[in-house]
Write a protein that holds these residues in place. Structure first.
Motif, PDB file in Angstrom:
ATOM      1  N   MET A 162       0.834  -1.203   0.000  1.00  0.00           N
ATOM      2  CA  MET A 162       0.000   0.000   0.000  1.00  0.00           C
ATOM      3  C   MET A 162       0.871   1.256   0.000  1.00  0.00           C
ATOM      4  O   MET A 162       0.631   2.202  -0.760  1.00  0.00           O
ATOM      5  N   GLY A 163       1.900   1.269   0.833  1.00  0.00           N
ATOM      6  CA  GLY A 163       2.787   2.423   0.914  1.00  0.00           C
ATOM      7  C   GLY A 163       3.535   2.677  -0.381  1.00  0.00           C
ATOM      8  O   GLY A 163       3.643   3.819  -0.834  1.00  0.00           O
ATOM      9  N   VAL A 164       4.035   1.623  -1.009  1.00  0.00           N
ATOM     10  CA  VAL A 164       4.775   1.770  -2.264  1.00  0.00           C
ATOM     11  C   VAL A 164       3.871   2.324  -3.365  1.00  0.00           C
ATOM     12  O   VAL A 164       4.243   3.266  -4.072  1.00  0.00           O
ATOM     13  N   VAL A 165       2.687   1.742  -3.498  1.00  0.00           N
ATOM     14  CA  VAL A 165       1.768   2.181  -4.550  1.00  0.00           C
ATOM     15  C   VAL A 165       1.346   3.628  -4.307  1.00  0.00           C
ATOM     16  O   VAL A 165       1.344   4.449  -5.228  1.00  0.00           O
ATOM     17  N   TRP A 166       0.975   3.942  -3.098  1.00  0.00           N
ATOM     18  CA  TRP A 166       0.561   5.309  -2.758  1.00  0.00           C
ATOM     19  C   TRP A 166       1.684   6.301  -3.050  1.00  0.00           C
ATOM     20  O   TRP A 166       1.473   7.301  -3.739  1.00  0.00           O
ATOM     21  N   ASN A 167       2.869   6.038  -2.509  1.00  0.00           N
ATOM     22  CA  ASN A 167       3.973   6.986  -2.668  1.00  0.00           C
ATOM     23  C   ASN A 167       4.332   7.196  -4.132  1.00  0.00           C
ATOM     24  O   ASN A 167       4.577   8.328  -4.555  1.00  0.00           O
ATOM     25  N   TYR A 168       4.375   6.137  -4.915  1.00  0.00           N
ATOM     26  CA  TYR A 168       4.731   6.272  -6.326  1.00  0.00           C
ATOM     27  C   TYR A 168       3.656   7.056  -7.085  1.00  0.00           C
ATOM     28  O   TYR A 168       3.964   8.007  -7.802  1.00  0.00           O
ATOM     29  N   ALA A 169       2.421   6.653  -6.923  1.00  0.00           N
ATOM     30  CA  ALA A 169       1.332   7.278  -7.687  1.00  0.00           C
ATOM     31  C   ALA A 169       1.127   8.739  -7.304  1.00  0.00           C
ATOM     32  O   ALA A 169       1.043   9.613  -8.175  1.00  0.00           O
ATOM     33  N   ILE A 170       1.064   9.011  -6.034  1.00  0.00           N
ATOM     34  CA  ILE A 170       0.735  10.369  -5.596  1.00  0.00           C
ATOM     35  C   ILE A 170       1.929  11.313  -5.738  1.00  0.00           C
ATOM     36  O   ILE A 170       1.758  12.479  -6.105  1.00  0.00           O
ATOM     37  N   SER A 171       3.138  10.831  -5.479  1.00  0.00           N
ATOM     38  CA  SER A 171       4.291  11.723  -5.691  1.00  0.00           C
ATOM     39  C   SER A 171       4.455  12.036  -7.168  1.00  0.00           C
ATOM     40  O   SER A 171       4.862  13.138  -7.532  1.00  0.00           O
ATOM     41  N   GLY A 172       4.125  11.079  -8.040  1.00  0.00           N
ATOM     42  CA  GLY A 172       4.165  11.354  -9.474  1.00  0.00           C
ATOM     43  C   GLY A 172       3.193  12.447  -9.873  1.00  0.00           C
ATOM     44  O   GLY A 172       3.477  13.266 -10.744  1.00  0.00           O
ATOM     45  N   LEU A 173       2.042  12.470  -9.220  1.00  0.00           N
ATOM     46  CA  LEU A 173       1.032  13.490  -9.527  1.00  0.00           C
ATOM     47  C   LEU A 173       1.348  14.859  -8.939  1.00  0.00           C
ATOM     48  O   LEU A 173       1.140  15.884  -9.583  1.00  0.00           O
ATOM     49  N   PHE A 174       1.835  14.883  -7.702  1.00  0.00           N
ATOM     50  CA  PHE A 174       1.958  16.156  -6.999  1.00  0.00           C
ATOM     51  C   PHE A 174       3.381  16.686  -6.859  1.00  0.00           C
ATOM     52  O   PHE A 174       3.566  17.882  -6.674  1.00  0.00           O
ATOM     53  N   VAL A 175       4.379  15.826  -6.943  1.00  0.00           N
ATOM     54  CA  VAL A 175       5.754  16.305  -6.782  1.00  0.00           C
ATOM     55  C   VAL A 175       6.418  16.496  -8.137  1.00  0.00           C
ATOM     56  O   VAL A 175       7.013  17.530  -8.393  1.00  0.00           O
ATOM     57  N   TRP A 176       6.289  15.518  -9.022  1.00  0.00           N
ATOM     58  CA  TRP A 176       6.953  15.577 -10.326  1.00  0.00           C
ATOM     59  C   TRP A 176       5.959  15.718 -11.465  1.00  0.00           C
ATOM     60  O   TRP A 176       6.170  15.194 -12.543  1.00  0.00           O
ATOM     61  N   ARG A 177       4.903  16.453 -11.267  1.00  0.00           N
ATOM     62  CA  ARG A 177       3.934  16.643 -12.338  1.00  0.00           C
ATOM     63  C   ARG A 177       4.541  17.527 -13.430  1.00  0.00           C
ATOM     64  O   ARG A 177       5.407  18.347 -13.164  1.00  0.00           O
ATOM     65  N   LYS A 178       4.049  17.324 -14.615  1.00  0.00           N
ATOM     66  CA  LYS A 178       4.511  18.166 -15.732  1.00  0.00           C
ATOM     67  C   LYS A 178       4.046  19.591 -15.495  1.00  0.00           C
ATOM     68  O   LYS A 178       2.921  19.831 -15.104  1.00  0.00           O
TER      69      LYS A 178
END
Length: 83
Positions: free
Chosen positions: A66-82
């Motif tokens: 759960m932690g891995v999926v959450w961190n990858y998906a949400i950081s991709g959206l909010f930290v490294w978004r285009k």
């Protein structure tokens, strides 16, 4: 651990969207926030699975997943978004 994970993600996983300058600090703070929520989700899922089936390694694996999926998906959206 979060800081080293952020640095690795910034230079390897999201190298095409690498944060630079002041964006690194802003991204690091956002990453801390995202991972803190991921930590709560991890623990919540682990406790929930353990309540259903008291097998420690299964609960730990479910929480970690759960932690891995959450961190990858949400950081991709909010930290490294285009931008």
């Amino acid at each position: 651990a979060m800081t080293s994970n952020f640095i690795l993600n910034n230079f390897l996983t999201y190298r095409d969207q690498r944060l630079k300058g002041f964006g690194i600090l802003r991204g690091l703070l956002a990453f801390y926030l995202v991972c803190s929520v991921g930590l709560l989700a991890n623990v919540g899922v682990a406790f929930s699975v353990y309540d259903q089936e008291p097998i420690w390694w299964l609960a730990g694996a479910a929480g970690a997943l759960m932690g891995v999926v959450w961190n990858y998906a949400i950081s991709g959206l909010f930290v490294w978004r285009k931008r």
